[in-house]
Enzyme design. Structure first.
Site, PDB file in Angstrom:
ATOM      1  N   HIS A   1       0.817  -1.218   0.000  1.00 41.44           N
ATOM      2  CA  HIS A   1       0.000   0.000   0.000  1.00 41.44           C
ATOM      3  C   HIS A   1       0.851   1.268   0.000  1.00 41.44           C
ATOM      4  CE1 HIS A   1      -0.307  -0.225   4.720  1.00 41.44           C
ATOM      5  NE2 HIS A   1       0.923  -0.152   4.294  1.00 41.44           N
ATOM      6  N   ASN A   2       0.330   2.260  -0.707  1.00 46.47           N
ATOM      7  CA  ASN A   2       0.926   3.600  -0.787  1.00 46.47           C
ATOM      8  C   ASN A   2       2.306   3.635  -1.435  1.00 46.47           C
ATOM      9  OD1 ASN A   2      -0.996   3.958   1.892  1.00 46.47           O
ATOM     10  ND2 ASN A   2      -0.896   5.796   0.616  1.00 46.47           N
TER      11      ASN A   2
END
Length: 340
Positions: free
Chosen positions: A241-242
Site C-alpha cells: 500500500h501507498n
C-alpha cells in the site's frame, strides 16, 4: 503469411546481405532455426550459432563482423532485439482474434456503458458505476468492482480482479490472476492483538502498463498506490500500500515492495529483490536479483547482495567468500609451522 528478406528489410529500415528473395513464415530461436524461419542475434553468447543455424534469415546488428562463412541471409539493423520485438508485435496484431460483444452468462450493472467494440467474456462481472473505455477486452471470470475505471484498449485476461474505485489507464495489459486494489497490510497493535486499519485509498495504473500473472498491487490506506506510465511488472510481484513505481521501470518475478516505498523512473529490478518500507530508490537504478534494499538508493546506483552494496564491491566479496576455505588452510599451515 510469407515475407521476403527485402520486404522485411524495408519494414525495419535494414540492409539485406544475401538472397533478398528468400521468404519466411515463422520465427525461431537461432539455435533452433529451420528453413522458412527468421531468427535474431542480439546476445554475443549465441554468436557461434549463426554459423550453423538453419534459419533462412537472421537479424544482426550493423556492426556484426562474421568470422566464418554464413549460409543464411542477414538483415543488418541498429538493434536486433528491438527489431524482432517490432516484427512479433506486427504479426501478433495481424493474426490475433479480436473478440467483441457481451457473452452470456455475464453481469454488467445497470447504467454501465459497454462500447460496441468492447468484449465481456462469460462469467465476468462489471459493477455499478464502472467506466469502461473503447475497445476494452474483459475476458471470462474477470471482476471489475463498483466505480472502477478501465481505459481505452486495455486487456484484462481471465481471472483478473479489479477492486472498487481503482483506475486502470489506456493500453494496459493485465494477465491472469492479477489483483488490483486488495487491502494493504495495515494493522495496529492493541493489547497484544492486531486491529485492522481500514484501507480507504485506491490503486492507479497510468497508460501502457503491463502486469504479469498473479501479481498483486494493494490499495492505499489513504490516497493512492501509483504505477506510473510504461511500467512493466513480471509475474508474482507484490506491491504494498501507498507505494509508487516510477515511469518505465521494469521488475522481474517475485520482487516485493513494502509499504510507502517510492521507486524512481527507469529502474531495472531483478527477480526476488526485496525493498524495505518507507524508502526511496532513485531514478535509473539497477538492482541485481535476490538483493535486499533496506535504505534509500541514490539515482543511477548499481546494487547487488543482501544488504545490497555496489555491484563491483559485491563481485569482490563473492571472490573473497569463494577463497575463504583456501585462506583458512593457509592460516592453519602457518600456525603449524609457528608451533614447530
Amino acid at each position: 503469411m510469407e515475407f521476403s528478406a527485402s520486404q522485411i528489410a524495408a519494414l525495419v529500415s535494414g540492409k539485406v546481405e544475401g538472397d533478398g528473395n528468400v521468404t519466411v513464415s515463422t520465427f525461431a530461436k537461432i539455435e533452433e532455426g529451420h528453413p522458412g524461419a527468421i531468427s535474431f542475434l542480439a546476445n554475443p553468447k549465441y554468436t557461434h550459432f549463426i554459423y550453423s543455424t538453419k534459419s533462412s534469415i537472421v537479424l544482426v546488428s550493423n556492426d556484426f563482423v562474421p568470422e566464418e562463412p554464413i549460409s543464411c541471409t542477414l538483415i543488418r539493423v541498429a538493434d536486433p532485439y528491438a527489431t524482432v520485438a517490432f516484427l512479433l508485435d506486427m504479426v501478433s496484431k495481424m493474426t490475433a482474434v479480436q473478440p467483441e460483444g457481451v457473452e452470456q452468462p455475464s453481469y454488467v450493472a445497470e447504467g454501465v456503458e459497454i462500447a460496441a467494440d468492447c468484449y465481456v467474456g462469460a462469467f465476468a462481472y462489471v459493477g455499478k458505476g464502472a467506466v469502461i473505455g473503447k475497445n476494452v477486452k474483459i475476458y471470462p471470470q474477470v471482476y471489475v468492482g463498483a466505480g472502477a475505471v478501465i481505459g481505452d484498449n486495455t486487456i484484462l485476461y481471465p481471472g483478473v480482479k479489479i477492486y472498487h474505485g481503482c483506475k486502470i489507464g489506456k493500453n494496459c495489459i493485465l494477465h491472469s490472476g492479477v489483483v488490483i486494489g486488495s487491502d494493504g497490510f495495515g494493522f495496529a497493535p492493541v493489547n497484544g492483538e492486531y486491529n485492522k486499519i481500514p484501507q480507504l485509498g485506491i490503486v492507479e495504473l497510468e497508460d501502457n502498463v503491463e502486469i504479469g500473472a498473479n501479481t498483486t498491487i494493494d490499495r492505499a490506506m489513504m490516497g493512492a498506490t501509483k504505477i506510473r506510465h510504461g511500467v512493466k511488472l513480471d509475474n508474482l510481484i507484490q506491491i504494498a500500500h501507498n507505494c509508487e513505481v516510477g515511469a518505465n521501470t521494469v521488475m522481474a518475478a517475485q520482487a516485493g515492495v513494502a509499504g510507502s516505498t517510492k521507486i524512481g523512473a527507469g529502474c531495472m529490478v531483478g527477480g526476488q529483490v526485496g525493498f524495505a518500507g518507507h524508502i526511496h530508490v532513485g531514478d535509473g537504478s539497477e538492482i541485481g536479483a535476490q538483493s535486499g534494499i533496506p535504505n534509500d538508493v541514490k539515482p543511477g546506483s548499481r546494487l547487488m547482495g543482501y544488504p545490497a552494496v555496489n555491484a563491483g564491491e559485491f563481485a569482490r566479496q563473492a571472490v573473497y567468500t569463494k577463497n575463504l576455505g583456501k585462506l583458512f588452510d593457509r592460516v592453519k599451515n602457518i600456525e603449524k609451522e609457528l608451533n614447530k
